[in-house]
Design a protein around this motif. Structure first.
Motif, PDB file in Angstrom:
ATOM      1  N   GLN A 123       0.842  -1.188   0.000  1.00 43.96           N
ATOM      2  CA  GLN A 123       0.000   0.000   0.000  1.00 43.96           C
ATOM      3  C   GLN A 123       0.888   1.252   0.000  1.00 43.96           C
ATOM      4  O   GLN A 123       1.867   1.341   0.746  1.00 43.96           O
ATOM      5  CB  GLN A 123      -0.912   0.011   1.232  1.00 43.96           C
ATOM      6  CG  GLN A 123      -2.002  -1.040   1.195  1.00 43.96           C
ATOM      7  CD  GLN A 123      -3.133  -0.680   0.234  1.00 43.96           C
ATOM      8  OE1 GLN A 123      -3.407   0.493  -0.018  1.00 43.96           O
ATOM      9  NE2 GLN A 123      -3.801  -1.703  -0.288  1.00 43.96           N
ATOM     10  N   ARG A 124       0.518   2.207  -0.837  1.00 42.61           N
ATOM     11  CA  ARG A 124       1.308   3.437  -0.936  1.00 42.61           C
ATOM     12  C   ARG A 124       1.418   4.146   0.416  1.00 42.61           C
ATOM     13  O   ARG A 124       2.478   4.667   0.784  1.00 42.61           O
ATOM     14  CB  ARG A 124       0.661   4.376  -1.962  1.00 42.61           C
ATOM     15  CG  ARG A 124       1.513   5.591  -2.315  1.00 42.61           C
ATOM     16  CD  ARG A 124       0.777   6.531  -3.251  1.00 42.61           C
ATOM     17  NE  ARG A 124       0.282   5.861  -4.444  1.00 42.61           N
ATOM     18  CZ  ARG A 124       1.007   5.685  -5.542  1.00 42.61           C
ATOM     19  NH1 ARG A 124       2.257   6.125  -5.590  1.00 42.61           N
ATOM     20  NH2 ARG A 124       0.484   5.082  -6.600  1.00 42.61           N
ATOM     21  N   ALA A 125       0.328   4.160   1.180  1.00 49.04           N
ATOM     22  CA  ALA A 125       0.343   4.829   2.486  1.00 49.04           C
ATOM     23  C   ALA A 125       1.349   4.177   3.421  1.00 49.04           C
ATOM     24  O   ALA A 125       2.022   4.860   4.205  1.00 49.04           O
ATOM     25  CB  ALA A 125      -1.051   4.797   3.101  1.00 49.04           C
ATOM     26  N   GLU A 126       1.467   2.868   3.362  1.00 47.93           N
ATOM     27  CA  GLU A 126       2.421   2.164   4.216  1.00 47.93           C
ATOM     28  C   GLU A 126       3.852   2.463   3.791  1.00 47.93           C
ATOM     29  O   GLU A 126       4.729   2.704   4.641  1.00 47.93           O
ATOM     30  CB  GLU A 126       2.152   0.655   4.155  1.00 47.93           C
ATOM     31  CG  GLU A 126       3.047  -0.177   5.058  1.00 47.93           C
ATOM     32  CD  GLU A 126       2.744  -0.007   6.533  1.00 47.93           C
ATOM     33  OE1 GLU A 126       3.536  -0.533   7.349  1.00 47.93           O
ATOM     34  OE2 GLU A 126       1.734   0.639   6.899  1.00 47.93           O
ATOM     35  N   TYR A 127       4.116   2.429   2.519  1.00 51.10           N
ATOM     36  CA  TYR A 127       5.458   2.706   2.013  1.00 51.10           C
ATOM     37  C   TYR A 127       5.909   4.110   2.421  1.00 51.10           C
ATOM     38  O   TYR A 127       7.018   4.301   2.943  1.00 51.10           O
ATOM     39  CB  TYR A 127       5.458   2.568   0.493  1.00 51.10           C
ATOM     40  CG  TYR A 127       6.795   2.827  -0.163  1.00 51.10           C
ATOM     41  CD1 TYR A 127       7.742   1.820  -0.282  1.00 51.10           C
ATOM     42  CD2 TYR A 127       7.107   4.084  -0.678  1.00 51.10           C
ATOM     43  CE1 TYR A 127       8.972   2.049  -0.883  1.00 51.10           C
ATOM     44  CE2 TYR A 127       8.329   4.328  -1.283  1.00 51.10           C
ATOM     45  CZ  TYR A 127       9.263   3.306  -1.389  1.00 51.10           C
ATOM     46  OH  TYR A 127      10.475   3.549  -1.983  1.00 51.10           O
ATOM     47  N   ASN A 128       5.058   5.093   2.225  1.00 51.95           N
ATOM     48  CA  ASN A 128       5.417   6.468   2.573  1.00 51.95           C
ATOM     49  C   ASN A 128       5.652   6.617   4.076  1.00 51.95           C
ATOM     50  O   ASN A 128       6.607   7.281   4.506  1.00 51.95           O
ATOM     51  CB  ASN A 128       4.331   7.432   2.106  1.00 51.95           C
ATOM     52  CG  ASN A 128       4.273   7.560   0.599  1.00 51.95           C
ATOM     53  OD1 ASN A 128       5.241   7.264  -0.109  1.00 51.95           O
ATOM     54  ND2 ASN A 128       3.137   7.986   0.077  1.00 51.95           N
ATOM     55  N   TYR A 129       4.803   5.985   4.863  1.00 54.89           N
ATOM     56  CA  TYR A 129       4.922   6.097   6.320  1.00 54.89           C
ATOM     57  C   TYR A 129       6.199   5.424   6.823  1.00 54.89           C
ATOM     58  O   TYR A 129       6.829   5.898   7.775  1.00 54.89           O
ATOM     59  CB  TYR A 129       3.701   5.473   6.986  1.00 54.89           C
ATOM     60  CG  TYR A 129       3.640   5.669   8.479  1.00 54.89           C
ATOM     61  CD1 TYR A 129       3.188   6.866   9.021  1.00 54.89           C
ATOM     62  CD2 TYR A 129       4.020   4.648   9.353  1.00 54.89           C
ATOM     63  CE1 TYR A 129       3.122   7.050  10.398  1.00 54.89           C
ATOM     64  CE2 TYR A 129       3.960   4.815  10.725  1.00 54.89           C
ATOM     65  CZ  TYR A 129       3.503   6.018  11.250  1.00 54.89           C
ATOM     66  OH  TYR A 129       3.448   6.203  12.610  1.00 54.89           O
ATOM     67  N   ALA A 130       6.595   4.330   6.189  1.00 52.42           N
ATOM     68  CA  ALA A 130       7.772   3.587   6.635  1.00 52.42           C
ATOM     69  C   ALA A 130       9.040   4.431   6.602  1.00 52.42           C
ATOM     70  O   ALA A 130       9.965   4.209   7.393  1.00 52.42           O
ATOM     71  CB  ALA A 130       7.956   2.341   5.774  1.00 52.42           C
ATOM     72  N   PHE A 131       9.095   5.411   5.716  1.00 52.76           N
ATOM     73  CA  PHE A 131      10.270   6.270   5.617  1.00 52.76           C
ATOM     74  C   PHE A 131      10.241   7.429   6.618  1.00 52.76           C
ATOM     75  O   PHE A 131      11.270   8.062   6.847  1.00 52.76           O
ATOM     76  CB  PHE A 131      10.402   6.815   4.194  1.00 52.76           C
ATOM     77  CG  PHE A 131      10.952   5.805   3.220  1.00 52.76           C
ATOM     78  CD1 PHE A 131      12.313   5.692   3.008  1.00 52.76           C
ATOM     79  CD2 PHE A 131      10.102   4.951   2.525  1.00 52.76           C
ATOM     80  CE1 PHE A 131      12.826   4.759   2.120  1.00 52.76           C
ATOM     81  CE2 PHE A 131      10.603   4.014   1.639  1.00 52.76           C
ATOM     82  CZ  PHE A 131      11.965   3.910   1.434  1.00 52.76           C
ATOM     83  N   ALA A 132       9.075   7.707   7.196  1.00 52.56           N
ATOM     84  CA  ALA A 132       8.971   8.804   8.161  1.00 52.56           C
ATOM     85  C   ALA A 132       7.904   8.479   9.206  1.00 52.56           C
ATOM     86  O   ALA A 132       6.895   9.183   9.331  1.00 52.56           O
ATOM     87  CB  ALA A 132       8.623  10.107   7.444  1.00 52.56           C
ATOM     88  N   TYR A 141      10.084  -0.135  12.172  1.00 54.22           N
ATOM     89  CA  TYR A 141      10.499  -0.045  10.776  1.00 54.22           C
ATOM     90  C   TYR A 141      12.021  -0.044  10.686  1.00 54.22           C
ATOM     91  O   TYR A 141      12.678   0.795  11.298  1.00 54.22           O
ATOM     92  CB  TYR A 141       9.940   1.233  10.143  1.00 54.22           C
ATOM     93  CG  TYR A 141       8.429   1.228  10.002  1.00 54.22           C
ATOM     94  CD1 TYR A 141       7.807   0.627   8.912  1.00 54.22           C
ATOM     95  CD2 TYR A 141       7.627   1.823  10.968  1.00 54.22           C
ATOM     96  CE1 TYR A 141       6.425   0.616   8.784  1.00 54.22           C
ATOM     97  CE2 TYR A 141       6.237   1.823  10.859  1.00 54.22           C
ATOM     98  CZ  TYR A 141       5.645   1.213   9.761  1.00 54.22           C
ATOM     99  OH  TYR A 141       4.282   1.201   9.633  1.00 54.22           O
ATOM    100  N   VAL A 142      12.567  -0.992   9.946  1.00 51.67           N
ATOM    101  CA  VAL A 142      14.017  -1.086   9.750  1.00 51.67           C
ATOM    102  C   VAL A 142      14.308  -0.705   8.306  1.00 51.67           C
ATOM    103  O   VAL A 142      14.112  -1.494   7.375  1.00 51.67           O
ATOM    104  CB  VAL A 142      14.530  -2.503  10.080  1.00 51.67           C
ATOM    105  CG1 VAL A 142      16.004  -2.640   9.723  1.00 51.67           C
ATOM    106  CG2 VAL A 142      14.314  -2.797  11.559  1.00 51.67           C
ATOM    107  N   ARG A 143      14.793   0.499   8.133  1.00 47.79           N
ATOM    108  CA  ARG A 143      14.906   1.075   6.792  1.00 47.79           C
ATOM    109  C   ARG A 143      15.849   0.283   5.888  1.00 47.79           C
ATOM    110  O   ARG A 143      15.633   0.197   4.674  1.00 47.79           O
ATOM    111  CB  ARG A 143      15.362   2.531   6.916  1.00 47.79           C
ATOM    112  CG  ARG A 143      15.306   3.296   5.618  1.00 47.79           C
ATOM    113  CD  ARG A 143      15.281   4.777   5.894  1.00 47.79           C
ATOM    114  NE  ARG A 143      15.465   5.548   4.686  1.00 47.79           N
ATOM    115  CZ  ARG A 143      15.200   6.847   4.593  1.00 47.79           C
ATOM    116  NH1 ARG A 143      14.739   7.509   5.633  1.00 47.79           N
ATOM    117  NH2 ARG A 143      15.410   7.486   3.459  1.00 47.79           N
TER     118      ARG A 143
END
Length: 263
Positions: A123-132, A141-143
């Motif tokens: 999900q786009r929302a999850e991907y974006n949130y994972a970075f911030a 979240y382990v970048r």
């Protein structure tokens, strides 16, 4: 050409406290949870769902996973990493065509970037949130798992993407189920003989959560968490699906585990 099969696998366990899984329960009682992940084989492409924990972190868990290991202590061998387990089933890294992420917490991102031909679906929302992520979620979240060059991503967009049919024949569909994380999604599998299997992921940690007897110990939104479980009940009832929750140490051993499979 691969037959249609669902393999249930596990990348070790995590030792935490009961209240980390069932909110306000247990008074600090230790609780050990499985870390499931899945392989779906199909003539149109082989799919890893989540992938568990990254085996690369085992050499120095604190350096890799940070402070999260103080709450969720990892019990895992290198042989329980996704690549090693797939190899034992006869699949190489080049044989995986898709990686679906229910969400991007570190116990679900062990397959990201390990398969050179794979499209990663999230999900786009999850991907974006994972970075911030917000401060309370940052340790989850382990970048280094997902911030990798040259990955092919395919983003889904919330409820508008419900019923996304990855393989084009109804074998695998995704449904937006936020709450545990801002962009969580669950996966509905249809098998020729078994019928439907609903991989709830962490939208429902345990059967107590599924049965609305306990909230999960970690969540981004209580309201979304409750509503997503209700949504999954509708899907499960409509399809007569077998329900697989995210981390239930009582329910998980009852399923058929790899090298056995469902077809």
């Amino acid at each position: 050409m691969s037959p249609i099969r669902l393999y249930m696998l596990q990348s070790g366990t995590q030792v935490c406290r009961l209240h980390d899984i069932k909110m306000n329960q247990g008074n600090g009682e230790p609780y050990e949870i499985p870390v499931p992940w899945f392989l779906l084989t199909h003539p149109a492409g082989n799919v890893v769902i989540d992938g568990g924990l990254a085996a690369e972190g085992l050499a120095d868990p604190r350096a890799y996973w940070g402070s999260s290991i103080d709450t969720f202590r990892i019990v895992m061998s290198p042989q329980e990493g996704c690549l090693a387990q797939l190899s034992a089933l006869g699949y190489g890294a080049e044989d995986i065509d898709y990686v679906i992420l229910s969400h991007m917490h570190s116990d679900h991102t062990g397959a990201v970037g390990r398969f050179p031909n794979a499209t990663h679906i999230v999900q786009r929302a999850e991907y974006n949130y994972a970075f911030a992520p917000d401060w309370f979620a940052a340790a989850a979240y382990v970048r280094r798992d997902f911030d990798r060059p040259d990955l092919h991503w395919h983003f889904l967009d919330g409820e508008a993407s419900d019923g996304f049919d990855l393989l084009g024949d109804g074998t695998l569909q995704t449904f937006f189920t936020p709450g545990h994380s801002v962009g969580h999604q669950s996966v509905l599998i249809r098998l020729p003989n078994t019928g439907h299997v609903l991989l709830a992921g962490d939208a429902a940690y345990t059967m107590d959560h599924w049965d609305e007897k306990a909230l999960p110990g970690f969540l981004a939104s209580t309201v979304d968490t409750v509503r997503s479980v209700r949504k999954l009940h509708v899907i499960a009832d409509r399809t007569d699906a077998v329900v697989v929750t995210g981390h239930d140490p009582q329910a998980w051993p009852r399923f058929r585990h790899a090298p056995d499979f469902y077809d």
